[in-house]
Design an enzyme around this catalytic site. Structure first.
Site, PDB file in Angstrom:
ATOM      1  N   THR A 124      -9.240   4.335  -0.233  1.00  0.00           N
ATOM      2  CA  THR A 124     -10.122   5.485  -0.419  1.00  0.00           C
ATOM      3  C   THR A 124     -11.212   5.526   0.644  1.00  0.00           C
ATOM      4  O   THR A 124     -11.506   6.575   1.220  1.00  0.00           O
ATOM      5  CB  THR A 124     -10.768   5.432  -1.816  1.00  0.00           C
ATOM      6  OG1 THR A 124      -9.752   5.597  -2.807  1.00  0.00           O
ATOM      7  CG2 THR A 124     -11.803   6.533  -1.983  1.00  0.00           C
ATOM      8  N   CYS A 125     -11.812   4.381   0.940  1.00  0.00           N
ATOM      9  CA  CYS A 125     -12.956   4.328   1.847  1.00  0.00           C
ATOM     10  C   CYS A 125     -12.650   4.967   3.196  1.00  0.00           C
ATOM     11  O   CYS A 125     -13.355   5.868   3.642  1.00  0.00           O
ATOM     12  CB  CYS A 125     -13.384   2.874   2.038  1.00  0.00           C
ATOM     13  SG  CYS A 125     -14.749   2.672   3.203  1.00  0.00           S
ATOM     14  N   ASP A 137     -13.310  -2.720  -6.597  1.00  0.00           N
ATOM     15  CA  ASP A 137     -13.660  -1.719  -7.607  1.00  0.00           C
ATOM     16  C   ASP A 137     -12.917  -1.889  -8.921  1.00  0.00           C
ATOM     17  O   ASP A 137     -13.380  -1.413  -9.961  1.00  0.00           O
ATOM     18  CB  ASP A 137     -13.346  -0.312  -7.081  1.00  0.00           C
ATOM     19  CG  ASP A 137     -14.307   0.139  -6.003  1.00  0.00           C
ATOM     20  OD1 ASP A 137     -15.136  -0.680  -5.559  1.00  0.00           O
ATOM     21  OD2 ASP A 137     -14.227   1.312  -5.583  1.00  0.00           O
ATOM     22  N   HIS A 176     -40.652  -4.053  20.476  1.00  0.00           N
ATOM     23  CA  HIS A 176     -41.524  -2.871  20.374  1.00  0.00           C
ATOM     24  C   HIS A 176     -41.143  -1.868  21.447  1.00  0.00           C
ATOM     25  O   HIS A 176     -40.935  -2.246  22.595  1.00  0.00           O
ATOM     26  CB  HIS A 176     -42.980  -3.285  20.552  1.00  0.00           C
ATOM     27  CG  HIS A 176     -43.926  -2.116  20.606  1.00  0.00           C
ATOM     28  ND1 HIS A 176     -44.346  -1.453  19.468  1.00  0.00           N
ATOM     29  CD2 HIS A 176     -44.512  -1.483  21.655  1.00  0.00           C
ATOM     30  CE1 HIS A 176     -45.163  -0.469  19.819  1.00  0.00           C
ATOM     31  NE2 HIS A 176     -45.278  -0.465  21.148  1.00  0.00           N
ATOM     32  N   GLU A 200       0.846  -1.188   0.000  1.00  0.00           N
ATOM     33  CA  GLU A 200       0.000   0.000   0.000  1.00  0.00           C
ATOM     34  C   GLU A 200       0.881   1.237   0.000  1.00  0.00           C
ATOM     35  O   GLU A 200       1.764   1.380   0.845  1.00  0.00           O
ATOM     36  CB  GLU A 200      -0.901   0.008   1.230  1.00  0.00           C
ATOM     37  CG  GLU A 200      -1.700   1.289   1.432  1.00  0.00           C
ATOM     38  CD  GLU A 200      -2.564   1.662   0.238  1.00  0.00           C
ATOM     39  OE1 GLU A 200      -2.400   2.791  -0.267  1.00  0.00           O
ATOM     40  OE2 GLU A 200      -3.378   0.816  -0.198  1.00  0.00           O
ATOM     41  N   LYS A 232     -19.173  10.001   6.198  1.00  0.00           N
ATOM     42  CA  LYS A 232     -20.207   9.677   7.191  1.00  0.00           C
ATOM     43  C   LYS A 232     -20.037  10.517   8.446  1.00  0.00           C
ATOM     44  O   LYS A 232     -21.031  10.884   9.098  1.00  0.00           O
ATOM     45  CB  LYS A 232     -20.175   8.188   7.547  1.00  0.00           C
ATOM     46  CG  LYS A 232     -20.368   7.260   6.354  1.00  0.00           C
ATOM     47  CD  LYS A 232     -21.547   7.660   5.497  1.00  0.00           C
ATOM     48  CE  LYS A 232     -21.548   6.952   4.156  1.00  0.00           C
ATOM     49  NZ  LYS A 232     -20.621   7.535   3.176  1.00  0.00           N
ATOM     50  N   VAL A 283     -24.455  18.397 -19.000  1.00  0.00           N
ATOM     51  CA  VAL A 283     -23.419  19.389 -18.715  1.00  0.00           C
ATOM     52  C   VAL A 283     -22.493  19.480 -19.926  1.00  0.00           C
ATOM     53  O   VAL A 283     -21.983  18.466 -20.411  1.00  0.00           O
ATOM     54  CB  VAL A 283     -22.614  18.994 -17.462  1.00  0.00           C
ATOM     55  CG1 VAL A 283     -21.461  19.966 -17.242  1.00  0.00           C
ATOM     56  CG2 VAL A 283     -23.535  18.981 -16.246  1.00  0.00           C
ATOM     57  N   GLY A 298      -8.494  -0.817  -6.236  1.00  0.00           N
ATOM     58  CA  GLY A 298      -9.599   0.109  -6.071  1.00  0.00           C
ATOM     59  C   GLY A 298      -9.893   0.981  -7.273  1.00  0.00           C
ATOM     60  O   GLY A 298      -9.658   0.607  -8.427  1.00  0.00           O
TER      61      GLY A 298
END
Length: 498
Positions: free
Chosen positions: A71-72, A345, A477, A63, A81, A268, A175
């Site tokens: 990336t994540c 990916d 519930h 890496e 998030k 666009v 990725g």
């Protein structure tokens, strides 16, 4: 073993006057050998590396980032998030706390602190992966890996120098990267990708988001909540590609009420920078009407493309397809070179972190014992806006195209007691079942905690469950999950509370 007899020879001390044969033997024996080497430490890569080590393989992961997670974790899922959560809290405090009986005085945005909190989350999680590597004895090679042959990888180390390693098995998990867009020069200041959208120095007055998919809608929501005037431009007639049409319409209505503007069926053309602004030229997707939009910042979110730069695929005879994806030769994630596998990916299928993780585990299991499992019919998708949107399996349009007879059961959160008590009752649960067998074919949720609730649908579908199976399972519930149960009741019989 892959190594020759020379590679097996133990390392000997080498003096300046050592004979040539001794120098060769000493150099050869320094080449590291692994059972499995993973190139890329994103969700697919790091999970594959850990799983391989857990199954007894001598494992390394290459890496080039200074932190693990790809990336994540670094500039994708995780930081976005954090910003979605904190921008939602800011919006709630500014607009909704008073009606809940909470008086907080003037609410102000501290953007620097919001970004710092995002960075804290990223740092904690990336360091956590580093600890997991150490715990499972995965060797992290910090650098860029280039395939030299089917079993040899050259690693250009971040600290300088080159190291050659050998592996019985190689897993490509490099990725993806944001797709460029003609007519736009990315500077990550005014014309930005998702990476730049995570670190803007101030809230823009106007932001144009090009692309109404997951990334654009999430990050557009963040900056809209923080005070930007956001306009989403989408070529297709509806937002949320892949989403059930009924939910897509409800979703757009909800975001519109929050102040986000939409220009669908709009093409666009190009852009130009004038006087500190970005002018974006658009026209109807069907031709005709042209318009120029002005913004301080333009976010390009038109998708992602596989990342294979410097990987050396040509050295081993692997040819990417027209979209740059590394093609699969079989269901075991092999490429055209049998001992080189590919996941995530950079190959076929949805570009989702959890899909890459499942493939990483399965690929390693195929290597180890010849068996692995990924059910591509049960890969959920989630948009973490407010309301959240989540879905898994087939939607109505797909079933109509396939000629499959189906039934629908739906239930609104407005009739769910937990949603009503917290005054967050927008949205619904929609369950689609086989008309003859009652087996759940798809589930679609828009509303609070949709991203968490979709897991129940995934589990039911993985085991071939029916709507009645879920409906006859006791749910606590009051919970949001009761809405899913009631939707299943509606699919095979009738809901109780609606």
């Amino acid at each position: 073993m892959l190594c020759s007899a020379a590679l097996k020879t133990r390392r000997l001390p080498v003096s300046a006057a050592a004979p040539a044969w001794q120098l060769i033997r000493a150099y050869s024996s320094s080449t590291k050998e692994f059972d499995t080497v993973v190139i890329g430490a994103g969700p697919g890569g790091y999970v594959a590396a850990i799983k391989a080590a857990q199954l007894g393989q001598k494992t390394a992961c290459i890496e080039k980032r200074e932190t693990l997670g790809g990336t994540c974790l670094n500039v994708g899922c995780i930081p976005s998030k954090a910003m979605l959560n904190n921008s939602h809290l800011y919006h709630e405090a500014k607009h909704n706390y008073t009606k809940r009986g909470i008086d907080v005085g003037e609410v102000k945005l501290n953007l620097d602190q919001l970004l710092a909190d995002k960075d804290k989350a990223v740092t904690g999680l990336t360091r956590g992966i580093e600890m997991l590597f150490k715990k499972n004895k995965v060797e992290w090679l910090k650098g860029t890996g280039t395939l030299k042959s089917a079993n040899e990888i050259e690693v250009s180390l971040n600290d300088g120098g080159v190291e050659s390693i050998r592996a019985k098995n190689i897993i490509i998990a490099t990725g993806s990267e944001p797709s460029p867009f003609p007519g736009f020069e990315i500077d990550e200041k005014q014309i930005i990708t998702s990476t730049g959208a995570l670190s803007l120095e101030k809230v823009p007055e106007k932001m144009i988001v090009i692309g109404g998919g997951v990334i654009g809608l999430e990050l557009g929501s963040v900056w809209s909540r923080l005070g930007a005037e956001v306009t989403v431009v989408e070529y297709l007639p509806a937002i949320g590609a892949g989403m059930d049409a009924e939910l897509a319409k409800a979703f757009q209505r909800s975001l519109s009420k929050q102040g986000i503007k939409f220009k669908t069926s709009t093409k666009v053309v190009d852009s130009e920078k004038i006087g500190g602004k970005v002018l974006v030229n658009v026209e109807s997707a069907k031709g005709g009407k042209k318009e120029t939009l002005e913004a301080d910042v333009v976010l390009l979110s038109v998708g992602r493309r596989p990342y294979t730069e410097g990987l050396g695929l040509e050295n081993v005879g692997i040819k990417p397809d027209a979209k740059g994806r590394v093609e699969l030769a079989d269901h075991q994630f092999r490429t055209s070179v049998p001992n080189i596998r590919v996941i995530g990916d950079v190959t076929m299928g949805p570009m989702l972190a959890h899909k890459a993780e499942e493939e990483g585990i399965a690929a390693v299991e195929y290597i180890t014992n010849g068996h692995g499992h990924v059910n591509y019919n049960v890969i959920p998708s989630v948009i973490y806006t407010h309301p959240e949107v989540a879905w898994v399996g087939k939607n109505e349009q797909q079933l109509k195209e396939e000629g499959i007879k189906y039934k629908i059961g739906s239930f609104p959160f407005a009739a769910n007691s937990r949603a009503k008590t917290i005054d967050d009752a927008e949205g619904l649960v929609k369950v689609i079942t086989d008309a003859e067998t009652d087996r759940i074919l798809g589930a679609h949720i828009i509303g609070p905690n949709a991203g968490e609730m979709i897991a129940e649908a995934c589990l039911a579908m993985e085991y071939g469950g029916s709507a009645e199976d879920v409906a006859r399972t006791c749910h606590a519930h009051p919970t949001m999950a009761e809405a899913f149960k009631e939707a299943c009741m509606a699919a095979y019989s009738k809901a109780i509370h609606f």
